[in-house]
Design an enzyme around this catalytic site. Sequence first.
Site, PDB file in Angstrom:
ATOM      1  N   HIS A 168       0.810  -1.223   0.000  1.00 20.98           N
ATOM      2  CA  HIS A 168       0.000   0.000   0.000  1.00 20.98           C
ATOM      3  C   HIS A 168       0.842   1.271   0.000  1.00 20.98           C
ATOM      4  O   HIS A 168       0.493   2.256  -0.622  1.00 20.98           O
ATOM      5  CB  HIS A 168      -0.958  -0.009   1.183  1.00 20.98           C
ATOM      6  CG  HIS A 168      -2.093  -0.958   0.969  1.00 20.98           C
ATOM      7  ND1 HIS A 168      -2.454  -1.915   1.886  1.00 20.98           N
ATOM      8  CD2 HIS A 168      -2.904  -1.119  -0.079  1.00 20.98           C
ATOM      9  CE1 HIS A 168      -3.456  -2.612   1.410  1.00 20.98           C
ATOM     10  NE2 HIS A 168      -3.758  -2.158   0.227  1.00 20.98           N
TER      11      HIS A 168
ATOM     12  N   ARG B 283     -13.185   2.633  -4.202  1.00 23.11           N
ATOM     13  CA  ARG B 283     -12.934   1.642  -3.153  1.00 23.11           C
ATOM     14  C   ARG B 283     -13.718   2.033  -1.907  1.00 23.11           C
ATOM     15  O   ARG B 283     -13.224   2.808  -1.077  1.00 23.11           O
ATOM     16  CB  ARG B 283     -11.442   1.597  -2.811  1.00 23.11           C
ATOM     17  CG  ARG B 283     -10.513   1.307  -3.973  1.00 23.11           C
ATOM     18  CD  ARG B 283      -9.063   1.318  -3.453  1.00 23.11           C
ATOM     19  NE  ARG B 283      -8.100   1.573  -4.499  1.00 23.11           N
ATOM     20  CZ  ARG B 283      -7.486   0.611  -5.201  1.00 23.11           C
ATOM     21  NH1 ARG B 283      -7.761  -0.648  -4.971  1.00 23.11           N
ATOM     22  NH2 ARG B 283      -6.622   0.935  -6.139  1.00 23.11           N
TER      23      ARG B 283
ATOM     24  N   ARG C 267     -17.569  -0.027  -6.152  1.00 22.19           N
ATOM     25  CA  ARG C 267     -17.370  -1.431  -5.778  1.00 22.19           C
ATOM     26  C   ARG C 267     -17.909  -1.630  -4.370  1.00 22.19           C
ATOM     27  O   ARG C 267     -17.602  -0.856  -3.464  1.00 22.19           O
ATOM     28  CB  ARG C 267     -15.889  -1.817  -5.813  1.00 22.19           C
ATOM     29  CG  ARG C 267     -15.684  -3.279  -5.385  1.00 22.19           C
ATOM     30  CD  ARG C 267     -14.254  -3.732  -5.556  1.00 22.19           C
ATOM     31  NE  ARG C 267     -13.361  -3.039  -4.640  1.00 22.19           N
ATOM     32  CZ  ARG C 267     -12.033  -3.152  -4.679  1.00 22.19           C
ATOM     33  NH1 ARG C 267     -11.458  -3.910  -5.615  1.00 22.19           N
ATOM     34  NH2 ARG C 267     -11.274  -2.501  -3.827  1.00 22.19           N
TER      35      ARG C 267
ATOM     36  N   GLU D 153     -11.473 -11.538 -10.691  1.00 17.91           N
ATOM     37  CA  GLU D 153     -10.178 -11.558 -10.009  1.00 17.91           C
ATOM     38  C   GLU D 153      -9.838 -12.951  -9.492  1.00 17.91           C
ATOM     39  O   GLU D 153      -8.773 -13.164  -8.927  1.00 17.91           O
ATOM     40  CB  GLU D 153     -10.151 -10.529  -8.876  1.00 17.91           C
ATOM     41  CG  GLU D 153     -11.337 -10.591  -7.947  1.00 17.91           C
ATOM     42  CD  GLU D 153     -11.436  -9.393  -7.016  1.00 17.91           C
ATOM     43  OE1 GLU D 153     -10.410  -8.725  -6.800  1.00 17.91           O
ATOM     44  OE2 GLU D 153     -12.535  -9.117  -6.502  1.00 17.91           O
TER      45      GLU D 153
ATOM     46  N   ASN E 218      -4.575  -7.311  -9.683  1.00 17.17           N
ATOM     47  CA  ASN E 218      -3.729  -7.621  -8.523  1.00 17.17           C
ATOM     48  C   ASN E 218      -4.072  -8.984  -7.930  1.00 17.17           C
ATOM     49  O   ASN E 218      -3.205  -9.813  -7.696  1.00 17.17           O
ATOM     50  CB  ASN E 218      -3.870  -6.545  -7.447  1.00 17.17           C
ATOM     51  CG  ASN E 218      -3.429  -5.185  -7.938  1.00 17.17           C
ATOM     52  OD1 ASN E 218      -2.763  -5.092  -8.967  1.00 17.17           O
ATOM     53  ND2 ASN E 218      -3.811  -4.144  -7.232  1.00 17.17           N
ATOM     54  N   ASP E 219      -5.369  -9.192  -7.669  1.00 19.54           N
ATOM     55  CA  ASP E 219      -5.759 -10.474  -7.102  1.00 19.54           C
ATOM     56  C   ASP E 219      -5.675 -11.594  -8.126  1.00 19.54           C
ATOM     57  O   ASP E 219      -5.251 -12.695  -7.804  1.00 19.54           O
ATOM     58  CB  ASP E 219      -7.180 -10.386  -6.518  1.00 19.54           C
ATOM     59  CG  ASP E 219      -7.142  -9.828  -5.099  1.00 19.54           C
ATOM     60  OD1 ASP E 219      -6.175 -10.146  -4.381  1.00 19.54           O
ATOM     61  OD2 ASP E 219      -8.062  -9.077  -4.732  1.00 19.54           O
TER      62      ASP E 219
ATOM     63  N   ARG F  41       0.429 -11.148  -2.859  1.00 14.73           N
ATOM     64  CA  ARG F  41       0.838  -9.869  -3.450  1.00 14.73           C
ATOM     65  C   ARG F  41       1.716  -9.033  -2.541  1.00 14.73           C
ATOM     66  O   ARG F  41       2.578  -8.299  -3.005  1.00 14.73           O
ATOM     67  CB  ARG F  41      -0.396  -9.065  -3.860  1.00 14.73           C
ATOM     68  CG  ARG F  41      -1.393  -8.887  -2.736  1.00 14.73           C
ATOM     69  CD  ARG F  41      -2.749  -8.485  -3.245  1.00 14.73           C
ATOM     70  NE  ARG F  41      -2.780  -7.066  -3.571  1.00 14.73           N
ATOM     71  CZ  ARG F  41      -3.901  -6.385  -3.768  1.00 14.73           C
ATOM     72  NH1 ARG F  41      -5.062  -7.000  -3.702  1.00 14.73           N
ATOM     73  NH2 ARG F  41      -3.869  -5.112  -4.044  1.00 14.73           N
TER      74      ARG F  41
ATOM     75  N   CYS G 244      -9.355  -2.659 -13.708  1.00 16.73           N
ATOM     76  CA  CYS G 244      -9.082  -1.635 -12.700  1.00 16.73           C
ATOM     77  C   CYS G 244      -7.902  -1.991 -11.806  1.00 16.73           C
ATOM     78  O   CYS G 244      -7.750  -1.433 -10.733  1.00 16.73           O
ATOM     79  CB  CYS G 244     -10.325  -1.373 -11.850  1.00 16.73           C
ATOM     80  SG  CYS G 244     -10.885  -2.820 -10.951  1.00 16.73           S
TER      81      CYS G 244
END
Lengths: 879, 208
Positions: free
Chosen positions: A498, A604, A640, A736, A759-760, A770, A806
């Site tokens: 992050h 988010r 989301r 994902e 990412n996932d 990750r 995304c």
Amino acid sequence: MIGIVVVSHSRALAEAAVLLASEMTDPDNRPVIKVAAGLDDQTFGTDAAAVSEAIAAADGGDGVLVLLDLGSAVLSAEMALEFLDPEVAQRVRLSSAPLVEGLVGAAVAAGAGADLATAADEAEQGLVAKTQHLGTGTPAGGPRPDGPGEGAGPLSDADGGDGASAPGASGAGSASAQDGSDGESLTAQLVVSAPHGLHARPAARFVREVGAHPQVRVAVRNLDRGGGAVDARSLTGIATLDARQGHRLEVTATGPGAAVLLEELARLAGTGFGDLEPPAGPARTAQRAGAPTVSPARGPARGRAAAQGPAPGDAGSSTGPTFGLDAAVGRVVRADGRVSLDSYHAGDAVHELAALDRAVQQAREELAELVTRTSEQLGADEAAVFDAHLAMLDDPALQDPVRDGIRSGQSAPEAVTTRTAELRQQFEGLSDPYQRERGADVTSVGDRVLHALSGGGEVRREAPGILVVQELDPATAVLLDLRETLGVITVGGGATGHGVLLARARGVPVMTGAAAVRDVGDGTLVAFDARSGRLVVDPDLEVRGEFEALLADRASARRRMLEAANDPAVTLDGTRVLVKANVASVDDAGLAAGCGAEGSGLVRTEALFGDWETAPSVAEQVRAFERIAEELSGAMITIRTWDVGGDKPLPFHPQPVEANPFLGRRGLRAFRDDPSLLVDQLEAVCRVAREQRVRVMFPMVTTVEEVDWALARLDEAAGRLPEERPDALEVGIMIEVPAAALRPESLSALLDFVSIGTNDLTQYTLAAERGSPTVAELADVADPAVLRLIHETVTGVAEGVDVCLCGDAASDPDLALLLVGLGVSELSATAASVPAVKDALRRVTLTDLQDLAARALRADSAADVRELARRVGSSQSAS
Amino acid sequence: MATLQSFTDWIADYAGVVRDQADYLTDLDRAIGDADHGANMARGMGKVALLTEQEEFTAIDAYLKKVGMSLVSNVGGASGPLYGTFFLRMAGAFTGVEEAGVTEVAAGLRAGVEGILARGKAEVGDKTMYDAWAPALEAFDSAVGSGSDLAAALAAAAEAAAKGRDETEGLVARKGRASYLGERSRGHIDPGATSSTMLLESAARTLA
């Protein structure tokens, strides 16, 4: 037989206590008990010389146990030891037992032939017996389950927020009536309701509360883990309890005000020690949703201003000289705890203690400032880290041993270094990962104190440089001074942590996992290019020239991009690609608009409300979503639904601990048992959709049954509105999970769009977490296996379904080209990268990109793919 | 230069101050303690003041040692071991010293304050006598560092002690009897810091 000495302020008291003890001992086997009490028969006071004489008289060679009352009795007895022959002194034990109980216990034990240690233990037991007796006997106790099974009823409703089983209000009330005596001891049982257990913030809260009652001694045991009691004044002590959600704590408080303190702790336990506290919510609404577009403190691009304002790199610009260039050349500034104390001149103990006091005070002020700045810029949640640092700074478990070390001859820096290393080890031995991470906090606090000791002012860098850190935490990332930070290199840590994402979002070039700089010293020249992964330590003139040219190219390209940021991205052969931005706050949305984002492909929500302690109401969510839509001038926003679990805890929707949370109940799965929070959110979405262009998407979907369930929840939410579900509301899911990527048609049959979460998808496809630096290299979105799943999705979705993306891959211009080549029709990137992604798209034909995609799908490795994409991207931008 | 005579003058002066201020000290202690500081100090210093009549002293260290032991046995409260330790440790620093200059006094004060620190385990901000001693010592050293003579250094120390004493008013006690009061100890000057300041003020009048 051992001897006993009674030290008291009052001779009468001491003599009566001796009589009482004598009654309970066999006259033939009675230990020698000497009294050193009062200055004379009438005058209260203690006399060290008299104590030392009494000890000498009581000593028969087997040792002497000294029982004391309070205050000067303790000081005088300690002093008496110094007056004694050292040989005698070493067999004297000063007891912390309560005078009367301890004396009786010790006298009986001594009479029975106990040695010094046993008699001393026996004396201490005098208090334990009373504590336990009164603890069970207080009206505050309530039902005290003996085991988890029996106690399941009242204790298991921790989620309901009523975590404290005792003391109840009436119990505490009657207990406080006995208040005021020195020895009062009460016991209560508390249940940990904080979602992540007694981790840093709730533990700090606990310690702070106890600290507000200096006259009460408090010991805590974790009944579910076993183990001994710890001092509740010590954050480290609390941490070693390893208390998770649902664990029962036994809290024993002794001293005047014990009942009041227990009552207060019980109340705090009900709020999860602040983690579930209600009042924080509304306050945050005002700050977040009500904040002006982009706060100046927040950052780099300054939204619209950046597009028209001075070019990045110009003096006086509010952005960094390397803003968005992904490369940097500069001197290393290490911020990984190396404080130079070479010039430190240690003095004697008094001097060192004074130096420590000053350093601690400076550290305290710095941390307080950090708390303020971080909560303004990032939110209360991130600021809590520094709150915990503050608590740790004042933790007796840190400071007491440091002071002892200094008194025994260490210099202040030595003592601080020794103690922080020990503490860090203790933390790292704990089972809970949250607690283990506190080890790094200890080091950070220690370094801050060392820095202050070294005479440094607040940690500041004199000249612009490249910051080298072990890992980049979010708070550091957000506080980076953009004018002084040319770039950041992390020695460990992955590319999607992050902190890294945040720094990149602020336009700071970040190079991750660069072990090559592990031992590079302060001031060494380093050049890196995060796009190509090239890093050169001590570059020669030629290499420096190459990097300078690269930077100049990118800067001019950047200027050009910014100028055109608000133009659409149309390929040379006329295909329009929507480039949106991922946003986590209203501020983000303002920044995104300034960078030319055409709406948001990912709002988010779990981050938007991530620092709320209680769930936002429907109205609060409506307001926040509207603000985001307004910031983006009414362009489509994709909301989301709550994406909790994995590495994203949500305070108001705590998840049970799972052995492997990334494969557990995260995303949509977390609401299957209790969808109320989800339905509330969907209602907010429906309401916003009446006025704004809105999409809603569900995260972490795996099966068709889940899609059906989610749609049913949406209908349920829409049913709460007077009218039907707004037609304009588009519905989609995240792709994902590899399983979802492999069956896009059946999943998307009833949907308007899908959005690939790279990412996932990457971590699941490559089985590489990750956030883990050890497998960071494996978790590469450019791996052909991931690309094939994206290809499956794009080619497999039902007719008319948009395929968006995304993940972070969309923020890398080269990869963004590849993704468009694969058939993705919409990208949602970080705000700062929107201009570059748009620019890249304008310089290529869709045919080129399709060709690139075809080759990438056949490539052998992520590295090959990146090289292919780089060639297409850079050859175009060089032209 | 401080001679044995200077030290006996110091003690006599301080005994007088404590006697005169006993009620004031006790009042301070009544607010946050057990209302005996003035009486204890007056009793202890009263005994100490008689030392020179009972015995002939020829050395500073022997005299100060006797002062310390006498305080230990006659004050009664926590101040007994604390002041006692102060003088006993200070005595150690004057072994073989017949005339104490600024350097010797600095060493003596430092040893004494270290003794208080070791005995009381207090920290700055605990609202104890150490809150007067710590700044005093620092001021003394810094005065010496900038070339002051003994008189000026002691004056600076006394002034710093008075400031430290005044600042205890805003503190919450974390040591001693007053710590039982918690927040309620705020708003009162610490008696120990007060009597310590008096001791330094006496020193400034007599030692140099």
